[in-house]
Scaffold this motif. Structure first.
Motif, short mmCIF file in Angstrom:
data_model
loop_
_atom_site.label_atom_id
_atom_site.label_comp_id
_atom_site.label_asym_id
_atom_site.label_seq_id
_atom_site.Cartn_x
_atom_site.Cartn_y
_atom_site.Cartn_z
N VAL A 116 18.18 38.15 -5.70
CA VAL A 116 18.31 36.76 -5.26
C VAL A 116 19.76 36.32 -5.43
O VAL A 116 20.34 36.48 -6.50
CB VAL A 116 17.36 35.83 -6.06
CG1 VAL A 116 17.61 34.38 -5.69
CG2 VAL A 116 15.92 36.22 -5.81
N LEU A 117 20.35 35.78 -4.38
CA LEU A 117 21.72 35.29 -4.44
C LEU A 117 21.77 33.96 -5.18
O LEU A 117 20.94 33.08 -4.96
CB LEU A 117 22.29 35.14 -3.03
CG LEU A 117 22.48 36.47 -2.28
CD1 LEU A 117 22.90 36.21 -0.84
CD2 LEU A 117 23.51 37.35 -2.97
N GLU A 118 22.77 33.81 -6.03
CA GLU A 118 22.83 32.69 -6.97
C GLU A 118 23.69 31.55 -6.42
O GLU A 118 24.88 31.46 -6.71
CB GLU A 118 23.36 33.16 -8.33
CG GLU A 118 23.24 32.13 -9.44
CD GLU A 118 23.67 32.68 -10.79
OE1 GLU A 118 23.58 31.94 -11.78
OE2 GLU A 118 24.11 33.84 -10.86
N PHE A 119 23.07 30.67 -5.64
CA PHE A 119 23.71 29.42 -5.24
C PHE A 119 23.41 28.32 -6.26
O PHE A 119 23.79 27.17 -6.06
CB PHE A 119 23.21 28.97 -3.87
CG PHE A 119 23.86 29.68 -2.70
CD1 PHE A 119 24.70 30.76 -2.90
CD2 PHE A 119 23.64 29.25 -1.40
CE1 PHE A 119 25.30 31.42 -1.83
CE2 PHE A 119 24.23 29.90 -0.32
CZ PHE A 119 25.06 30.98 -0.54
N SER A 120 22.72 28.66 -7.33
CA SER A 120 22.30 27.68 -8.33
C SER A 120 23.18 27.68 -9.57
O SER A 120 23.00 26.84 -10.44
CB SER A 120 20.85 27.99 -8.76
OG SER A 120 20.75 29.33 -9.22
N GLY A 121 24.11 28.61 -9.68
CA GLY A 121 24.85 28.78 -10.91
C GLY A 121 25.77 27.62 -11.26
O GLY A 121 26.34 26.97 -10.38
N ALA A 424 11.65 26.22 -3.20
CA ALA A 424 10.73 27.36 -3.36
C ALA A 424 10.84 28.32 -2.18
O ALA A 424 10.84 29.55 -2.37
CB ALA A 424 9.30 26.84 -3.49
N ALA A 425 10.96 27.79 -0.97
CA ALA A 425 11.10 28.65 0.20
C ALA A 425 12.41 29.42 0.16
O ALA A 425 12.47 30.59 0.57
CB ALA A 425 11.02 27.80 1.48
N ALA A 426 13.46 28.79 -0.32
CA ALA A 426 14.74 29.47 -0.44
C ALA A 426 14.64 30.65 -1.41
O ALA A 426 15.19 31.73 -1.15
CB ALA A 426 15.81 28.49 -0.90
N LEU A 427 13.94 30.44 -2.52
CA LEU A 427 13.79 31.52 -3.48
C LEU A 427 13.01 32.68 -2.86
O LEU A 427 13.36 33.86 -3.08
CB LEU A 427 13.07 30.99 -4.73
CG LEU A 427 13.16 31.85 -5.99
CD1 LEU A 427 14.61 32.07 -6.40
CD2 LEU A 427 12.39 31.21 -7.13
N ARG A 428 11.99 32.37 -2.08
CA ARG A 428 11.26 33.44 -1.39
C ARG A 428 12.15 34.17 -0.39
O ARG A 428 12.00 35.38 -0.18
CB ARG A 428 10.03 32.86 -0.67
CG ARG A 428 8.94 32.36 -1.59
CD ARG A 428 7.65 32.11 -0.83
NE ARG A 428 7.78 31.05 0.17
CZ ARG A 428 7.58 29.77 -0.06
NH1 ARG A 428 7.25 29.37 -1.28
NH2 ARG A 428 7.71 28.86 0.90
N ALA A 429 13.10 33.44 0.19
CA ALA A 429 14.00 34.05 1.16
C ALA A 429 15.15 34.80 0.49
O ALA A 429 15.93 35.48 1.17
CB ALA A 429 14.56 32.98 2.08
N GLY A 430 15.27 34.65 -0.84
CA GLY A 430 16.27 35.42 -1.57
C GLY A 430 17.54 34.68 -1.92
O GLY A 430 18.58 35.30 -2.13
N VAL A 431 17.47 33.34 -2.01
CA VAL A 431 18.63 32.57 -2.45
C VAL A 431 18.15 31.42 -3.33
O VAL A 431 17.19 30.73 -3.00
CB VAL A 431 19.44 32.05 -1.24
CG1 VAL A 431 18.60 31.16 -0.34
CG2 VAL A 431 20.69 31.32 -1.71
N ALA A 432 18.81 31.25 -4.47
CA ALA A 432 18.42 30.19 -5.42
C ALA A 432 19.33 28.98 -5.24
O ALA A 432 20.56 29.10 -5.28
CB ALA A 432 18.52 30.70 -6.85
N VAL A 433 18.72 27.82 -5.00
CA VAL A 433 19.46 26.55 -4.90
C VAL A 433 18.86 25.56 -5.89
O VAL A 433 17.77 25.79 -6.44
CB VAL A 433 19.41 25.98 -3.46
CG1 VAL A 433 20.00 26.97 -2.48
CG2 VAL A 433 17.98 25.63 -3.06
N ILE A 434 19.55 24.44 -6.12
CA ILE A 434 19.09 23.45 -7.10
C ILE A 434 18.59 22.21 -6.36
O ILE A 434 19.32 21.66 -5.52
CB ILE A 434 20.21 23.06 -8.07
CG1 ILE A 434 20.69 24.27 -8.84
CG2 ILE A 434 19.74 21.98 -9.03
CD1 ILE A 434 21.77 23.97 -9.84
#
Length: 477
Positions: A116-121, A424-434
């Protein structure tokens, strides 16, 4: 391959092979593991340390690693249900419940699942951190005479002087305290300035960690809206008048999450309004060193224009260095300084001297300005890549302000969008957002998400992450 995933994979493989060895049996040497798995010695050392932390192996300097003895069966679990009654009774008389909700903070600190790509960091990627300079600074600091002695309670005089010069406006080293990171400094300031149950004015939206600190201290956050020019002075005056608050917490430079910079015409207004209300302004200057190359000259801290002690200033080295390099400063004028000092001494005694010595070594080295220049250029490149990708692939996500500093963008979702569903959909797609909700102390005016362009390893990851976010938007919007 990313170092963290290499360590996890090697630890998993070694864990699966432990049954080959009897209790106390010696594992293969580090050199043989390097050759067999084609990884670096650092990866091997970290994987063995991970197994040692799990109690599966024991490492002995100069001898190697050995399978640990069988564990003693765990004691039966106790009954902690009584604590629900005790904790509820303790808070029954509080004007504001002092429960602690860390969810808005942990989402920025937790590493996403593998792949998962970390756009949430909330921190720059390790490749953007000055790891070599930090290691060299720590090594030099450890050899300084007296480096392991007890430091002055207020902090090393030279480090306090360095922070004071960075603030400007005649602030002296005597008006600076060294603290263990910006979060600790903010907690100290809130405890010093407001009693439990009191209102505290906050920008809206604002940093979830500050909201969590306020609520944990029993304070009542009162929102004051922010626009692209920072907090709105007329609404700030209204909030002081209506709430009776005596504290306002703000981030005048590259505000989190909007990226706004307090406009020149508003700076004096904010100080005047607070002074007339008999209130303090807690200035969280957390990100001054993450400036972009196209920002132009930065405004000085509010504390530099405040001879009357209205501002309690917080500055930190953490964002520009490493999440683990938790060195910050609290600056204040007048009697409040002694209260801040007393609370800090009671809470933490002092910041470890080796860490303070390392900070002095780092900021005094030629590597420090080189790192800041490199970081500035890389953040600018990444911001440009993300804004371009968003405008191309996700034009329906509004980007009202492109910041000239910091590490993230604040996006407004279309009316009626469900930000939790999109997250939640973004996480399923492989990217984490806040999601945006934790940034508001009251009902948000619209749905938002925050995306970081600094926590991934490359600009290619930014482009791929936006593509994945497009997939999530197609599912939800």
């Amino acid at each position: 391959m990313h170092e963290r995933s290499s360590v996890d994979e090697l630890a998993k493989q070694l864990r699966s092979e432990l049954d080959r060895y009897s209790a106390g049996g010696k594992l293969p040497s580090s050199r043989s593991l390097v050759e067999r798995f084609r990884v670096s010695p650092v990866t091997v050392a970290r994987a063995l340390a991970q197994l040692a932390a799990e109690g599966l192996v024991v490492t002995r300097p100069g001898a190697g690693a050995f399978r640990a003895q069988p564990r003693t069966p765990a004691a039966p679990a106790g009954d902690t249900s009584w604590q629900e009654v005790a904790l509820s009774a303790d808070g029954s008389a509080d004007l504001v419940p002092r429960t602690v909700d860390a969810s808005g903070v942990t989402i920025c600190l937790a590493a996403p699942p593998p792949g998962v790509l970390e756009f949430s960091g909330g921190y720059p990627h390790p490749s953007l951190q000055p790891e070599r300079a930090l290691a060299a600074a720590l090594a030099r600091a450890g050899r300084r005479p007296g480096a392991w002695e007890r430091p002055p309670l207020e902090g090393l005089p030279e480090l306090r002087e360095w922070f004071a010069r960075g603030i400007g406006g005649g602030v002296t080293a005597a008006e600076v305290l060294i603290a263990a990171g910006g979060q600790t400094a903010l907690a100290t300031a809130l405890r010093a300035l407001a009693p439990p149950g009191a209102p505290v004015l906050v920008e809206s939206p604002t940093y979830p960690g500050m909201l969590a600190l306020a609520r944990a201290a029993g304070l009542r956050p009162v929102p004051v809206p922010v626009d692209p020019d920072g907090v709105r002075p007329a609404l700030l005056a209204d909030a002081f008048r209506c709430s009776g608050a005596r504290v306002f917490v703000c981030q005048p430079l590259f505000q989190n999450p909007t990226g706004a910079v307090l406009a020149p015409g508003r700076r004096a207004e904010v100080l005047r309004i607070a002074r007339e209300a008999g209130a303090f302004v807690v200035e969280d200057d957390f990100i001054r060193r993450l400036v972009h190359t196209d920002s132009g000259p930065l405004p000085p801290p509010l504390a530099a224009d405040d001879p009357d002690g209205v501002v309690v200033h917080v500055a930190s080295l953490t964002k520009a260095t490493s999440p683990s390099f938790r060195v910050s400063a609290l600056a204040a004028r007048g009697p409040v300084l002694e209260r801040l000092r007393a609370i800090q001494v009671v809470d933490t005694f002092f910041v470890p001297r080796p860490l303070q010595e390392a900070a002095l070594e780092l900021v005094g080295s030629p590597a420090w300005p080189r790192h800041l220049r490199s970081l500035s250029a890389e953040l600018t490149t990444r911001r440009t890549a993300m804004t371009a990708a968003l405008r191309l692939r996700l034009p329906e996500l509004a980007l009202p302000h492109v910041p000239s500093g910091g590490y993230h963008l604040w996006l407004r979702l279309p009316d009626g969008a469900d930000e939790s569903a999109l997250t939640a959909a973004a996480l399923r797609a492989g990217v984490a957002v806040i999601p945006g909700r934790p940034y508001f102390s009251a009902e948000p005016p619209a749905a938002h998400i925050r995306v970081s362009f600094a926590a991934v390893s490359t600009t290619a990851d930014i482009t791929e992450g936006v593509r994945r976010l497009r997939t999530a938007c197609d599912e939800i919007l």
